[in-house]
Motif scaffolding. Structure first.
Motif, PDB file in Angstrom:
ATOM      1  N   ALA B  97      -5.877  -3.887  28.385  1.00 47.23           N
ATOM      2  CA  ALA B  97      -5.561  -2.689  29.158  1.00 47.23           C
ATOM      3  C   ALA B  97      -6.666  -2.409  30.165  1.00 47.23           C
ATOM      4  CB  ALA B  97      -5.380  -1.488  28.233  1.00 47.23           C
ATOM      5  N   ALA B  98      -6.276  -1.983  31.341  1.00 43.31           N
ATOM      6  CA  ALA B  98      -7.231  -1.540  32.355  1.00 43.31           C
ATOM      7  C   ALA B  98      -7.464  -0.045  32.175  1.00 43.31           C
ATOM      8  CB  ALA B  98      -6.706  -1.829  33.752  1.00 43.31           C
ATOM      9  N   VAL B  99      -8.707   0.341  32.265  1.00 44.06           N
ATOM     10  CA  VAL B  99      -9.097   1.736  32.041  1.00 44.06           C
ATOM     11  C   VAL B  99      -9.272   2.434  33.375  1.00 44.06           C
ATOM     12  CG1 VAL B  99     -10.847   3.243  31.029  1.00 44.06           C
ATOM     13  CG2 VAL B  99     -10.227   1.085  29.898  1.00 44.06           C
ATOM     14  N   ALA B 100      -8.736   3.625  33.487  1.00 47.81           N
ATOM     15  CA  ALA B 100      -8.841   4.389  34.728  1.00 47.81           C
ATOM     16  C   ALA B 100      -9.247   5.828  34.411  1.00 47.81           C
ATOM     17  CB  ALA B 100      -7.513   4.351  35.482  1.00 47.81           C
ATOM     18  N   GLY B 101      -9.317   6.631  35.468  1.00 45.66           N
ATOM     19  CA  GLY B 101      -9.685   8.027  35.281  1.00 45.66           C
ATOM     20  C   GLY B 101     -11.089   8.290  35.796  1.00 45.66           C
ATOM     21  N   THR B 102     -11.325   9.530  36.131  1.00 44.64           N
ATOM     22  CA  THR B 102     -12.618   9.942  36.682  1.00 44.64           C
ATOM     23  C   THR B 102     -13.764   9.561  35.758  1.00 44.64           C
ATOM     24  OG1 THR B 102     -11.517  11.841  37.702  1.00 44.64           O
ATOM     25  CG2 THR B 102     -13.919  11.898  37.585  1.00 44.64           C
ATOM     26  N   HIS B 103     -13.506   9.621  34.479  1.00 39.82           N
ATOM     27  CA  HIS B 103     -14.523   9.278  33.479  1.00 39.82           C
ATOM     28  C   HIS B 103     -14.142   8.026  32.708  1.00 39.82           C
ATOM     29  CE1 HIS B 103     -16.521  13.147  34.180  1.00 39.82           C
ATOM     30  NE2 HIS B 103     -15.311  13.628  34.288  1.00 39.82           N
ATOM     31  N   SER B 104     -13.339   7.183  33.329  1.00 35.60           N
ATOM     32  CA  SER B 104     -12.846   5.967  32.654  1.00 35.60           C
ATOM     33  C   SER B 104     -12.324   6.342  31.280  1.00 35.60           C
ATOM     34  CB  SER B 104     -13.953   4.916  32.547  1.00 35.60           C
ATOM     35  OG  SER B 104     -14.324   4.432  33.815  1.00 35.60           O
ATOM     36  N   ASP B 105     -11.314   7.222  31.288  1.00 39.10           N
ATOM     37  CA  ASP B 105     -10.930   7.859  30.059  1.00 39.10           C
ATOM     38  C   ASP B 105      -9.525   7.560  29.565  1.00 39.10           C
ATOM     39  OD1 ASP B 105     -11.185  10.136  32.491  1.00 39.10           O
ATOM     40  OD2 ASP B 105      -9.197   9.959  31.561  1.00 39.10           O
ATOM     41  N   TYR B 106      -8.730   6.756  30.287  1.00 39.16           N
ATOM     42  CA  TYR B 106      -7.396   6.463  29.768  1.00 39.16           C
ATOM     43  C   TYR B 106      -6.977   5.048  30.184  1.00 39.16           C
ATOM     44  CZ  TYR B 106      -5.112   7.067  34.348  1.00 39.16           C
ATOM     45  OH  TYR B 106      -4.711   6.929  35.652  1.00 39.16           O
ATOM     46  N   PHE B 107      -5.942   4.554  29.494  1.00 42.64           N
ATOM     47  CA  PHE B 107      -5.443   3.207  29.729  1.00 42.64           C
ATOM     48  C   PHE B 107      -4.318   3.284  30.751  1.00 42.64           C
ATOM     49  CE2 PHE B 107      -8.131   1.992  26.419  1.00 42.64           C
ATOM     50  CZ  PHE B 107      -7.931   2.788  25.315  1.00 42.64           C
ATOM     51  N   ASP B 108      -4.559   2.670  31.911  1.00 40.23           N
ATOM     52  CA  ASP B 108      -3.637   2.838  33.025  1.00 40.23           C
ATOM     53  C   ASP B 108      -2.636   1.699  33.152  1.00 40.23           C
ATOM     54  OD1 ASP B 108      -3.857   2.674  36.590  1.00 40.23           O
ATOM     55  OD2 ASP B 108      -2.666   4.061  35.412  1.00 40.23           O
ATOM     56  N   LEU B 109      -3.051   0.487  32.816  1.00 36.73           N
ATOM     57  CA  LEU B 109      -2.220  -0.695  32.988  1.00 36.73           C
ATOM     58  C   LEU B 109      -2.321  -1.534  31.727  1.00 36.73           C
ATOM     59  CD1 LEU B 109      -0.540  -2.566  34.908  1.00 36.73           C
ATOM     60  CD2 LEU B 109      -2.720  -3.590  35.578  1.00 36.73           C
ATOM     61  N   TRP B 110      -1.181  -2.009  31.254  1.00 32.75           N
ATOM     62  CA  TRP B 110      -1.126  -2.768  30.019  1.00 32.75           C
ATOM     63  C   TRP B 110      -0.540  -4.159  30.250  1.00 32.75           C
ATOM     64  CZ3 TRP B 110      -2.326  -0.451  25.150  1.00 32.75           C
ATOM     65  CH2 TRP B 110      -2.574   0.922  25.196  1.00 32.75           C
ATOM     66  N   GLY B 111      -1.056  -5.125  29.497  1.00 30.47           N
ATOM     67  CA  GLY B 111      -0.409  -6.428  29.453  1.00 30.47           C
ATOM     68  C   GLY B 111       0.714  -6.407  28.437  1.00 30.47           C
ATOM     69  N   ARG B 112       1.408  -7.535  28.289  1.00 30.44           N
ATOM     70  CA  ARG B 112       2.520  -7.617  27.349  1.00 30.44           C
ATOM     71  C   ARG B 112       2.061  -7.958  25.938  1.00 30.44           C
ATOM     72  NH1 ARG B 112       7.825 -10.249  30.342  1.00 30.44           N
ATOM     73  NH2 ARG B 112       7.931  -8.726  32.026  1.00 30.44           N
ATOM     74  N   GLY B 113       0.831  -8.391  25.820  1.00 27.62           N
ATOM     75  CA  GLY B 113       0.286  -8.660  24.501  1.00 27.62           C
ATOM     76  C   GLY B 113       0.384 -10.115  24.088  1.00 27.62           C
ATOM     77  N   THR B 114      -0.471 -10.469  23.136  1.00 30.60           N
ATOM     78  CA  THR B 114      -0.456 -11.804  22.545  1.00 30.60           C
ATOM     79  C   THR B 114      -0.613 -11.643  21.030  1.00 30.60           C
ATOM     80  OG1 THR B 114      -1.412 -14.042  22.632  1.00 30.60           O
ATOM     81  CG2 THR B 114      -2.949 -12.208  22.841  1.00 30.60           C
ATOM     82  N   LEU B 115       0.183 -12.375  20.273  1.00 32.79           N
ATOM     83  CA  LEU B 115       0.226 -12.196  18.827  1.00 32.79           C
ATOM     84  C   LEU B 115      -0.806 -13.079  18.138  1.00 32.79           C
ATOM     85  CD1 LEU B 115       1.554 -11.102  16.226  1.00 32.79           C
ATOM     86  CD2 LEU B 115       3.207 -12.995  16.403  1.00 32.79           C
ATOM     87  N   VAL B 116      -1.593 -12.460  17.289  1.00 38.24           N
ATOM     88  CA  VAL B 116      -2.560 -13.167  16.448  1.00 38.24           C
ATOM     89  C   VAL B 116      -2.106 -13.023  14.998  1.00 38.24           C
ATOM     90  CG1 VAL B 116      -4.934 -13.208  15.614  1.00 38.24           C
ATOM     91  CG2 VAL B 116      -4.470 -12.817  18.055  1.00 38.24           C
TER      92      VAL B 116
END
Lengths: 110, 120
Positions: B97-116
């Motif tokens: 996830a890419a973090v955004a916000g004035t204080h880098s405080d939330y997840f703005d963009l997500w990938g689809r994920g990879t299963l482990v």
């Protein structure tokens, strides 16, 4: 240890209004935690709905709104639709690159 | 297109290692803090680790501290998660996830994920 609390499940009628909450096991949620909300349907990645307590992410319908109600963060869905049936997660930013997720609320629209 | 694409998941035995990668495109990767978030089967989301956009600071959940290492290669727009001493409870879909916000405080963009999957 910081524990973020959410209702495990909630139901709403189509067209109805529902408010999901996000609290702390000890203490109050304030804007200082920059609460954010995410929607997730099975098999899909989360989708960002709300950040900084009340700012809608780009493309999110205005039937979704965020707020601080008392000592909790809240996500309100006004005029619920069938495709709002999802899991909803709140996250609190503890600062310093550390976050804590709530356990999620499974919302049923029926 | 703005996106994150994870790779590197798979089946590994308990005690084994795995390295996840996340390639970013369509945005100024080096300017953003990045994070890994995981979801065990049938469970909720859990923040795992994050890497600041500047300064090189890294952060870990207690559940993975000392076993996982997050890193980034800004020249390749890539985020990594080196996972060692894997346990059954590390079985999950891992999202970048890419973090955004004035204080880098939330997840703005997500990938689809990879299963482990950690299993013998």
């Amino acid at each position: 240890q910081t524990v973020v609390t959410q209702e495990p499940s909630f139901s709403v009628s189509p067209g109805g209004t529902v408010t999901l909450t996000c609290g702390l096991s000890s203490g109050s949620v304030s804007t200082s935690y920059y609460p954010s909300w995410y929607q997730q349907t099975p098999g899909q990645a989360p989708r960002t709905l709300i950040y900084s307590a009340n700012i809608r992410s780009s493309g999110v319908p205005d039937r979704f709104s965020g707020s601080i109600l008392g000592n909790k963060a809240a996500l309100t869905i006004t005029g619920a639709q069938a495709d709002d049936e999802s899991d909803y997660y709140c996250v609190l930013c503890l600062g310093g690159g550390i976050w804590v997720f709530g356990g999620g609320t499974k919302l049923t629209v029926l | 297109e703005v996106q994150l694409v994870e790779s590197g998941g798979g089946l590994v035995q308990p005690g084994g290692s795995l390295r996840l990668s996340c390639v970013a495109s369509g945005f100024a990767f080096s300017s953003f803090a990045m994070a890994w978030v995981r979801q065990a089967p049938g469970k909720g989301l859990e923040w795992v680790s994050s890497f600041s956009g500047s300064g090189g600071s890294t952060y870990y959940a207690d559940s993975v501290k000392g076993r996982f290492t997050i890193s980034r290669d800004n020249s390749q727009n890539t985020l990594h998660l080196q996972m060692n001493s894997l346990r059954a409870e590390d079985t999950a879909v891992y999202y970048c996830a890419a973090v955004a916000g004035t204080h880098s405080d939330y997840f703005d963009l997500w990938g689809r994920g990879t299963l482990v999957t950690v299993s013998s």
